[in-house]
Design a protein around this motif. Structure first.
Motif, PDB file in Angstrom:
ATOM      1  N   HIS A 150       0.812  -1.218   0.000  1.00 33.09           N
ATOM      2  CA  HIS A 150       0.000   0.000   0.000  1.00 33.09           C
ATOM      3  C   HIS A 150       0.848   1.272   0.000  1.00 33.09           C
ATOM      4  O   HIS A 150       0.324   2.362  -0.220  1.00 33.09           O
ATOM      5  CB  HIS A 150      -0.930   0.017   1.221  1.00 33.09           C
ATOM      6  N   TYR A 154      -0.409   4.741   2.987  1.00 31.90           N
ATOM      7  CA  TYR A 154      -1.411   4.043   3.796  1.00 31.90           C
ATOM      8  C   TYR A 154      -1.380   4.455   5.272  1.00 31.90           C
ATOM      9  O   TYR A 154      -2.405   4.883   5.816  1.00 31.90           O
ATOM     10  CB  TYR A 154      -1.234   2.532   3.632  1.00 31.90           C
ATOM     11  N   PHE A 191      -8.954   5.341  -2.986  1.00 33.32           N
ATOM     12  CA  PHE A 191      -8.300   4.164  -2.421  1.00 33.32           C
ATOM     13  C   PHE A 191      -8.811   2.890  -3.082  1.00 33.32           C
ATOM     14  O   PHE A 191      -8.040   1.977  -3.396  1.00 33.32           O
ATOM     15  CB  PHE A 191      -8.537   4.134  -0.911  1.00 33.32           C
ATOM     16  N   ASP A 195      -6.146   0.753  -5.300  1.00 28.76           N
ATOM     17  CA  ASP A 195      -5.617  -0.462  -4.683  1.00 28.76           C
ATOM     18  C   ASP A 195      -6.507  -1.688  -4.778  1.00 28.76           C
ATOM     19  O   ASP A 195      -6.022  -2.814  -4.664  1.00 28.76           O
ATOM     20  CB  ASP A 195      -5.306  -0.214  -3.210  1.00 28.76           C
TER      21      ASP A 195
END
Length: 200
Positions: A150, A154, A191, A195
């Motif tokens: 991440h 993150y 996000f 991801d």
């Protein structure tokens, strides 16, 4: 009867077993939020809408669906201890507590959702902080490589959100609350797209 401290079944067997209870909890969350939204249609004269509250409802719906999506990676945990099982249930349950706070059983003592939300914001944002802390632990459970994937953004993202929640607990500034929830929704969408748009 022999009791084992860990489960050593196949990854797929464990994952199917664990995701059932997670699905039940998240189903209750979504049911609570959608039922709450339906009240605005059922009783428009009695349910006074507050835009910030509605925006947090939208955020929670998105976050809950996102949670169910990224928990697919629980299959990477090869050995399940009861402590890990309880942790995952606790994490999922935080979403239920937040959903319940957004739509209480009764509103008679409040003049509307703005009055209600502001009076209970300390509880709501405290749970949001716990959700982000629990998310870090959940990510680590899936492996250091998964956590590192991440990037540095993150933990920074989590720290900024927690700080914003602390400020939200202290202030009644409508401008701050509008900006905060708008940025929270945008961040969640970014996000997801960056991801978790695909699993693999």
């Amino acid at each position: 009867m022999e009791i084992h401290s860990a489960i050593h079944g196949t990854v797929s067997e464990i994952f199917v077993h664990i995701r059932i209870i997670i699905g039940i909890i998240l189903g209750l969350c979504i049911s609570r939020l959608l039922t709450g939204l339906a009240r605005f249609v059922q009783h428009p004269a009695y349910e006074i809408i507050y835009s910030v509250h509605l925006a947090w409802v939208a955020f929670m719906l998105l976050a809950i669906v996102h949670f169910w999506w990224f928990e697919f990676y629980l299959q990477w945990i090869s050995v399940w201890h009861f402590g890990i099982y309880l942790y995952v249930i606790f994490y999922a349950s935080l979403y239920f507590f937040a959903s319940t706070l957004l739509f209480p059983d009764h509103m008679q003592e409040y003049s509307g959702y703005r009055d209600y939300f502001m009076s209970r914001r300390n509880w709501f944002f405290s749970i949001m902080i716990l959700i982000y802390i629990a998310d870090i632990g959940d990510t680590l459970l899936k492996g250091q490589d998964h956590f590192d994937a991440h990037g540095i953004e993150y933990p920074i993202r989590a720290a900024v959100f927690i700080l914003a929640c602390l400020v939200a607990m202290l202030t009644t500034s409508q401008r701050f609350h509008v900006i905060f929830v708008a940025l929270a929704i945008i961040d969640e969408i970014v996000f997801i797209v960056r991801d978790y748009s695909t699993l693999g």
